[in-house]
Design a protein around this motif. Sequence first.
Motif, PDB file in Angstrom:
ATOM      1  N   ILE A 179      25.134 -48.150 -27.879  1.00 17.18           N
ATOM      2  CA  ILE A 179      24.143 -47.341 -28.589  1.00 17.18           C
ATOM      3  C   ILE A 179      24.891 -46.262 -29.350  1.00 17.18           C
ATOM      4  O   ILE A 179      25.788 -45.611 -28.812  1.00 17.18           O
ATOM      5  CB  ILE A 179      23.139 -46.714 -27.604  1.00 17.18           C
ATOM      6  N   SER A 180      24.535 -46.090 -30.629  1.00 16.90           N
ATOM      7  CA  SER A 180      25.172 -45.069 -31.459  1.00 16.90           C
ATOM      8  C   SER A 180      24.115 -44.303 -32.235  1.00 16.90           C
ATOM      9  O   SER A 180      23.002 -44.792 -32.466  1.00 16.90           O
ATOM     10  CB  SER A 180      26.155 -45.698 -32.458  1.00 16.90           C
ATOM     11  N   ASP A 181      24.496 -43.112 -32.672  1.00 13.74           N
ATOM     12  CA  ASP A 181      23.630 -42.319 -33.544  1.00 13.74           C
ATOM     13  C   ASP A 181      23.616 -42.957 -34.931  1.00 13.74           C
ATOM     14  O   ASP A 181      24.663 -43.377 -35.442  1.00 13.74           O
ATOM     15  CB  ASP A 181      24.157 -40.885 -33.623  1.00 13.74           C
ATOM     16  N   ILE A 182      22.442 -43.028 -35.553  1.00 10.25           N
ATOM     17  CA  ILE A 182      22.303 -43.681 -36.853  1.00 10.25           C
ATOM     18  C   ILE A 182      23.120 -42.982 -37.939  1.00 10.25           C
ATOM     19  O   ILE A 182      23.526 -43.601 -38.927  1.00 10.25           O
ATOM     20  CB  ILE A 182      20.802 -43.756 -37.252  1.00 10.25           C
ATOM     21  N   ASP A 183      23.409 -41.692 -37.760  1.00 11.99           N
ATOM     22  CA  ASP A 183      24.120 -40.942 -38.786  1.00 11.99           C
ATOM     23  C   ASP A 183      25.639 -40.996 -38.631  1.00 11.99           C
ATOM     24  O   ASP A 183      26.366 -40.338 -39.394  1.00 11.99           O
ATOM     25  CB  ASP A 183      23.651 -39.479 -38.777  1.00 11.99           C
ATOM     26  N   ARG A 184      26.153 -41.770 -37.718  1.00 12.77           N
ATOM     27  CA  ARG A 184      27.607 -41.890 -37.545  1.00 12.77           C
ATOM     28  C   ARG A 184      28.235 -42.790 -38.606  1.00 12.77           C
ATOM     29  O   ARG A 184      29.453 -42.825 -38.766  1.00 12.77           O
ATOM     30  CB  ARG A 184      27.939 -42.429 -36.150  1.00 12.77           C
ATOM     31  N   MET A 185      27.385 -43.553 -39.336  1.00 12.76           N
ATOM     32  CA  MET A 185      27.869 -44.453 -40.390  1.00 12.76           C
ATOM     33  C   MET A 185      27.039 -44.225 -41.643  1.00 12.76           C
ATOM     34  O   MET A 185      25.907 -43.748 -41.566  1.00 12.76           O
ATOM     35  CB  MET A 185      27.739 -45.915 -39.923  1.00 12.76           C
ATOM     36  N   PRO A 186      27.590 -44.562 -42.817  1.00 10.17           N
ATOM     37  CA  PRO A 186      26.842 -44.379 -44.071  1.00 10.17           C
ATOM     38  C   PRO A 186      25.623 -45.307 -44.143  1.00 10.17           C
ATOM     39  O   PRO A 186      25.771 -46.524 -44.212  1.00 10.17           O
ATOM     40  CB  PRO A 186      27.861 -44.725 -45.158  1.00 10.17           C
TER      41      PRO A 186
END
Length: 200
Positions: free
Chosen positions: A186-193
């Motif tokens: 699970i990752s934060d949506i804003d960690r990638m463009p």
Amino acid sequence: MPQRHSAPALRVAVVATTAAAAAVLSVLPAATAAPTDATASAAPAAETVTRDVAPAANVLPALGANPAAMSVSSAAQAAAPAAQAAAARSGAMATAMAQLGKPYRWGATGPSAFDCSGLVSYAFDKAGKDLPRTSRAQAQVGTKVSKSNLKPGDLVFFYSPVSHVGIYIGDGQIVHASTSGQPVKISDIDRMPFNSARRV
């Protein structure tokens, strides 16, 4: 000695008989046989009764002609595909979450390892929905949604051109097979463009 009836008593009897005949005729289909000569003299009375009772046919309309029932049925039919799509998104999200910790491997489609689009296609396949294999092709299916209108189960795409995909799980987070050396996580949506999002 035979008993004689007065005229008012006879009228009451005739009215009662006519009412009883009307009640019977209201639930019977129209007669199919023509009257015989013996009953020809009764034809006017029968016609009068039929005209008097005809409106009773409108008291209980056929169920198929009920506008309210038809409206409810149409609404239910229209809602069915949307409900099925929502259930597929929810099921796919749950399947993807069940893969947390499994390794990333380029080109893998599960169940022991995944790449990003392999995880998405695997999860939706388990939910009964067939998706293209690559992230770029997946970015062309379904309906486009804005980042501010994301719902759990939506597909979220990253980079330009699209080269990564995850499944939105709510609260600004996605589940995805991230990259080499990293497990499904699970990752934060804003960690990638952010590129775009689709609802399938």
